[in-house]
Scaffold this motif. Sequence first.
Motif, PDB file in Angstrom:
ATOM      1  N   ARG A 158      26.011  -5.933  -6.995  1.00  0.00           N
ATOM      2  CA  ARG A 158      27.093  -6.904  -7.127  1.00  0.00           C
ATOM      3  C   ARG A 158      26.632  -8.312  -6.752  1.00  0.00           C
ATOM      4  O   ARG A 158      26.952  -9.288  -7.430  1.00  0.00           O
ATOM      5  CB  ARG A 158      28.269  -6.494  -6.245  1.00  0.00           C
ATOM      6  CG  ARG A 158      29.102  -5.359  -6.822  1.00  0.00           C
ATOM      7  CD  ARG A 158      30.217  -4.999  -5.881  1.00  0.00           C
ATOM      8  NE  ARG A 158      31.082  -3.967  -6.448  1.00  0.00           N
ATOM      9  CZ  ARG A 158      32.091  -3.386  -5.785  1.00  0.00           C
ATOM     10  NH1 ARG A 158      32.330  -3.729  -4.519  1.00  0.00           N
ATOM     11  NH2 ARG A 158      32.829  -2.463  -6.386  1.00  0.00           N
ATOM     12  N   ASP A 162      26.620 -11.382  -9.329  1.00  0.00           N
ATOM     13  CA  ASP A 162      27.472 -12.549  -9.079  1.00  0.00           C
ATOM     14  C   ASP A 162      26.663 -13.830  -8.946  1.00  0.00           C
ATOM     15  O   ASP A 162      27.158 -14.919  -9.273  1.00  0.00           O
ATOM     16  CB  ASP A 162      28.307 -12.324  -7.809  1.00  0.00           C
ATOM     17  CG  ASP A 162      29.377 -11.258  -8.010  1.00  0.00           C
ATOM     18  OD1 ASP A 162      29.727 -11.007  -9.176  1.00  0.00           O
ATOM     19  OD2 ASP A 162      29.845 -10.687  -7.011  1.00  0.00           O
ATOM     20  N   TRP A 169      29.924  -9.269 -19.302  1.00  0.00           N
ATOM     21  CA  TRP A 169      31.282  -8.715 -19.374  1.00  0.00           C
ATOM     22  C   TRP A 169      31.260  -7.423 -20.174  1.00  0.00           C
ATOM     23  O   TRP A 169      30.280  -7.081 -20.824  1.00  0.00           O
ATOM     24  CB  TRP A 169      32.251  -9.732 -19.997  1.00  0.00           C
ATOM     25  CG  TRP A 169      32.075  -9.962 -21.460  1.00  0.00           C
ATOM     26  CD1 TRP A 169      32.747  -9.388 -22.493  1.00  0.00           C
ATOM     27  CD2 TRP A 169      31.134 -10.867 -22.068  1.00  0.00           C
ATOM     28  NE1 TRP A 169      32.311  -9.871 -23.696  1.00  0.00           N
ATOM     29  CE2 TRP A 169      31.330 -10.776 -23.465  1.00  0.00           C
ATOM     30  CE3 TRP A 169      30.170 -11.727 -21.568  1.00  0.00           C
ATOM     31  CZ2 TRP A 169      30.572 -11.515 -24.366  1.00  0.00           C
ATOM     32  CZ3 TRP A 169      29.426 -12.467 -22.459  1.00  0.00           C
ATOM     33  CH2 TRP A 169      29.629 -12.365 -23.829  1.00  0.00           C
ATOM     34  N   ARG A 170      32.384  -6.743 -20.078  1.00  0.00           N
ATOM     35  CA  ARG A 170      32.551  -5.462 -20.770  1.00  0.00           C
ATOM     36  C   ARG A 170      33.891  -5.480 -21.484  1.00  0.00           C
ATOM     37  O   ARG A 170      34.904  -5.884 -20.899  1.00  0.00           O
ATOM     38  CB  ARG A 170      32.479  -4.305 -19.773  1.00  0.00           C
ATOM     39  CG  ARG A 170      32.479  -2.916 -20.411  1.00  0.00           C
ATOM     40  CD  ARG A 170      32.148  -1.879 -19.377  1.00  0.00           C
ATOM     41  NE  ARG A 170      32.096  -0.534 -19.936  1.00  0.00           N
ATOM     42  CZ  ARG A 170      31.641   0.538 -19.305  1.00  0.00           C
ATOM     43  NH1 ARG A 170      31.213   0.399 -18.052  1.00  0.00           N
ATOM     44  NH2 ARG A 170      31.618   1.718 -19.881  1.00  0.00           N
ATOM     45  N   GLN A 171      33.917  -5.048 -22.725  1.00  0.00           N
ATOM     46  CA  GLN A 171      35.150  -5.053 -23.490  1.00  0.00           C
ATOM     47  C   GLN A 171      35.265  -3.755 -24.273  1.00  0.00           C
ATOM     48  O   GLN A 171      34.269  -3.126 -24.633  1.00  0.00           O
ATOM     49  CB  GLN A 171      35.195  -6.260 -24.430  1.00  0.00           C
ATOM     50  CG  GLN A 171      34.140  -6.264 -25.507  1.00  0.00           C
ATOM     51  CD  GLN A 171      34.191  -7.522 -26.355  1.00  0.00           C
ATOM     52  OE1 GLN A 171      34.387  -8.613 -25.834  1.00  0.00           O
ATOM     53  NE2 GLN A 171      34.017  -7.371 -27.663  1.00  0.00           N
ATOM     54  N   THR A 178      37.464  -5.774 -19.962  1.00  0.00           N
ATOM     55  CA  THR A 178      37.766  -4.849 -18.876  1.00  0.00           C
ATOM     56  C   THR A 178      37.006  -5.161 -17.597  1.00  0.00           C
ATOM     57  O   THR A 178      37.379  -4.652 -16.537  1.00  0.00           O
ATOM     58  CB  THR A 178      37.444  -3.419 -19.314  1.00  0.00           C
ATOM     59  OG1 THR A 178      36.052  -3.328 -19.677  1.00  0.00           O
ATOM     60  CG2 THR A 178      38.287  -3.023 -20.530  1.00  0.00           C
ATOM     61  N   TRP A 179      35.960  -5.951 -17.691  1.00  0.00           N
ATOM     62  CA  TRP A 179      35.184  -6.327 -16.496  1.00  0.00           C
ATOM     63  C   TRP A 179      34.365  -7.565 -16.836  1.00  0.00           C
ATOM     64  O   TRP A 179      33.942  -7.763 -17.982  1.00  0.00           O
ATOM     65  CB  TRP A 179      34.260  -5.192 -16.055  1.00  0.00           C
ATOM     66  CG  TRP A 179      33.338  -5.596 -14.931  1.00  0.00           C
ATOM     67  CD1 TRP A 179      33.595  -5.567 -13.593  1.00  0.00           C
ATOM     68  CD2 TRP A 179      32.004  -6.105 -15.072  1.00  0.00           C
ATOM     69  NE1 TRP A 179      32.515  -6.046 -12.893  1.00  0.00           N
ATOM     70  CE2 TRP A 179      31.522  -6.379 -13.777  1.00  0.00           C
ATOM     71  CE3 TRP A 179      31.192  -6.367 -16.169  1.00  0.00           C
ATOM     72  CZ2 TRP A 179      30.258  -6.880 -13.552  1.00  0.00           C
ATOM     73  CZ3 TRP A 179      29.930  -6.887 -15.944  1.00  0.00           C
ATOM     74  CH2 TRP A 179      29.475  -7.129 -14.643  1.00  0.00           C
ATOM     75  N   ALA A 180      34.144  -8.410 -15.829  1.00  0.00           N
ATOM     76  CA  ALA A 180      33.325  -9.613 -16.016  1.00  0.00           C
ATOM     77  C   ALA A 180      32.722 -10.002 -14.683  1.00  0.00           C
ATOM     78  O   ALA A 180      33.284  -9.717 -13.616  1.00  0.00           O
ATOM     79  CB  ALA A 180      34.160 -10.765 -16.588  1.00  0.00           C
ATOM     80  N   ASN A 181      31.585 -10.660 -14.726  1.00  0.00           N
ATOM     81  CA  ASN A 181      30.944 -11.110 -13.487  1.00  0.00           C
ATOM     82  C   ASN A 181      31.461 -12.486 -13.095  1.00  0.00           C
ATOM     83  O   ASN A 181      32.296 -13.095 -13.774  1.00  0.00           O
ATOM     84  CB  ASN A 181      29.426 -11.100 -13.646  1.00  0.00           C
ATOM     85  CG  ASN A 181      28.942 -12.166 -14.619  1.00  0.00           C
ATOM     86  OD1 ASN A 181      29.696 -12.620 -15.466  1.00  0.00           O
ATOM     87  ND2 ASN A 181      27.677 -12.546 -14.497  1.00  0.00           N
ATOM     88  N   SER A 182      30.936 -13.000 -11.989  1.00  0.00           N
ATOM     89  CA  SER A 182      31.447 -14.262 -11.449  1.00  0.00           C
ATOM     90  C   SER A 182      31.186 -15.431 -12.390  1.00  0.00           C
ATOM     91  O   SER A 182      32.026 -16.337 -12.524  1.00  0.00           O
ATOM     92  CB  SER A 182      30.806 -14.542 -10.083  1.00  0.00           C
ATOM     93  OG  SER A 182      31.163 -13.549  -9.150  1.00  0.00           O
ATOM     94  N   TRP A 198      45.165 -13.226 -16.881  1.00  0.00           N
ATOM     95  CA  TRP A 198      44.814 -11.832 -17.201  1.00  0.00           C
ATOM     96  C   TRP A 198      45.728 -11.342 -18.308  1.00  0.00           C
ATOM     97  O   TRP A 198      46.937 -11.597 -18.242  1.00  0.00           O
ATOM     98  CB  TRP A 198      44.945 -10.955 -15.963  1.00  0.00           C
ATOM     99  CG  TRP A 198      44.324  -9.606 -16.191  1.00  0.00           C
ATOM    100  CD1 TRP A 198      44.929  -8.463 -16.614  1.00  0.00           C
ATOM    101  CD2 TRP A 198      42.945  -9.284 -16.030  1.00  0.00           C
ATOM    102  NE1 TRP A 198      44.026  -7.453 -16.726  1.00  0.00           N
ATOM    103  CE2 TRP A 198      42.782  -7.917 -16.371  1.00  0.00           C
ATOM    104  CE3 TRP A 198      41.827 -10.014 -15.633  1.00  0.00           C
ATOM    105  CZ2 TRP A 198      41.566  -7.270 -16.324  1.00  0.00           C
ATOM    106  CZ3 TRP A 198      40.626  -9.364 -15.590  1.00  0.00           C
ATOM    107  CH2 TRP A 198      40.491  -8.007 -15.927  1.00  0.00           C
ATOM    108  N   GLN A 243      32.465   1.510 -24.983  1.00  0.00           N
ATOM    109  CA  GLN A 243      32.744   0.104 -24.776  1.00  0.00           C
ATOM    110  C   GLN A 243      31.468  -0.707 -24.995  1.00  0.00           C
ATOM    111  O   GLN A 243      30.358  -0.173 -25.006  1.00  0.00           O
ATOM    112  CB  GLN A 243      33.291  -0.152 -23.365  1.00  0.00           C
ATOM    113  CG  GLN A 243      34.667   0.448 -23.127  1.00  0.00           C
ATOM    114  CD  GLN A 243      35.304  -0.073 -21.861  1.00  0.00           C
ATOM    115  OE1 GLN A 243      34.720  -0.862 -21.134  1.00  0.00           O
ATOM    116  NE2 GLN A 243      36.525   0.374 -21.595  1.00  0.00           N
TER     117      GLN A 243
END
Length: 531
Positions: A158, A162, A169-171, A178-182, A198, A243
């Motif tokens: 992590r 970051d 990111w993840r889509q 559904t997820w992304a970094n800093s 969001w 994904q």
Amino acid sequence: MVVHFLIAFAAAVLAVLAGLVLLRLADRRGRARASQGRGLDRAQEPIAFLFQGGTLVDATTPARTLLSSLPGDGDWQRLSAWLGMRLPEFGALLPDLGGAARIEMKERGSDNPLRLLAEDLGDGMLRLTLADPAAEDAGILVDSLSLRAMEHELEILRGAMDLSPMLAWRQDRHGQITWANSAYLNLAEAKAQGQTVWPLPRIIDLSARPVQPAAAAGARRVQVEHDGQSRWYDCHLHEIGGQTVAIALPADAAVRAERSLREFVQTLTKTFADLPIGLAIFDRDRNLQLFNPALIDLTGLATGFLTARPTLYAFLDRLREGRMVPEPKDYRSWRSQMSSLEAAAASGHHVELWSLPGGQTYRVAGRPHPDGAVAFLFEDITSEISLTRKFRADLSLGAEVMDALEDAVAVFAANGDLLISNRRYAELWGAVPATLEGHMQIWTEACGASPGLATLRDALNAALPDEPMRGAMAGPAGGLLSWGLRGLSEARLLLSFAAPVPARASGREPARTAEGPEPARDAAMSRVLTG
């Protein structure tokens, strides 16, 4: 009586059966409780490893669970790497304990330090026992250490993600993030003017076509507008678990470098187009890659032939057909000459002069380039050769005129260096030094000290005369030798010596005195100088 007996017997049998059933039920409950007790003990089983010579011989269930969660190859390597990060002295003391049969180690810098007990059992057997004080009250040791290892690795991942400048990111299949970094979150907040929304917006549309192809294989380059500036990224896509995982690496520096390279190539192309020298660059496979318009003008080759990227030998063959190469005696010797030209150009700087059948003269230079490429430069030096030949002819004519003069002539530069002299001067004085001082020394040795020589020396050391000066001095073979001095351009001096006049030219014998002939010669020179 019999009936009563049978009833009593049946009742006794039923009572025995009921007792057996109750005992069986009690036994099952006892086994279940014992099984539960053993399961609790199993959960509280210590984390212990038994190694022999670096090979895992046996381990408890929690120990095997811990090993399965550690990365790496080999049981001992994985465990020693994991313990080495927490116990620095582990590598120095293990696996050979030396004379100590039991060593305890404790983790430093932690509120709940990890404890390790190492025991030497002999015959190369080593037992390692781990204890986590944070989980002793809970009665769960193995899950705590495994979770601790995974949490530590997760914390590293992590932190690295970051702090990374790349967007990750993840889509899902519908394009939902559904997820992304800093880095992605910060850029999304900056584009949303500091507001966190969001679901997260899609900064880069993966379904759109890339603006330009990326340099890296399997990646595509996209452009993101932010604050009136363009940011470039190289996107790498991976399908994981239904994904899409996307990683966008910053490519601003690469884009700037590529743009600078294109501008540099365009500048070179414009410069090459204005050069009067023909340029032909062949790659390592000897195919033509670059040429300028001057090459077409000098060689007369068709543009379509050059744009088809011919080979070097096809290029030279076409030049031979157009009579733009030196006429060889035969084709075999010509090909051998061209092979030598290619080898010399590829190994170092090489220059040749081609005298063409049409009377032109070309200078052909070969230059090696990186990665095995070679460049040829064609320059028309016909006018230069003609000018050089004319200049050499003029110099030869001037030398012939100087040698045809009956007077001995020498020209000196402003610093006293001899520039030119004729054959008569060398015959008169013998050696021809390179400086004026050397000439004065020769005159003095050949003629001795005389008023005429002193006058010449003073004239040479004085300022450049405005008018020609004349005088006479004793000659090297006797008699009088007249000299003339004239100033030329750039402070140069022209000195000439006329043929010597014999001493008996007047018809009278020279006066002979007790002092000898020298006073008579000096007197005659004085009369010449004074008129």
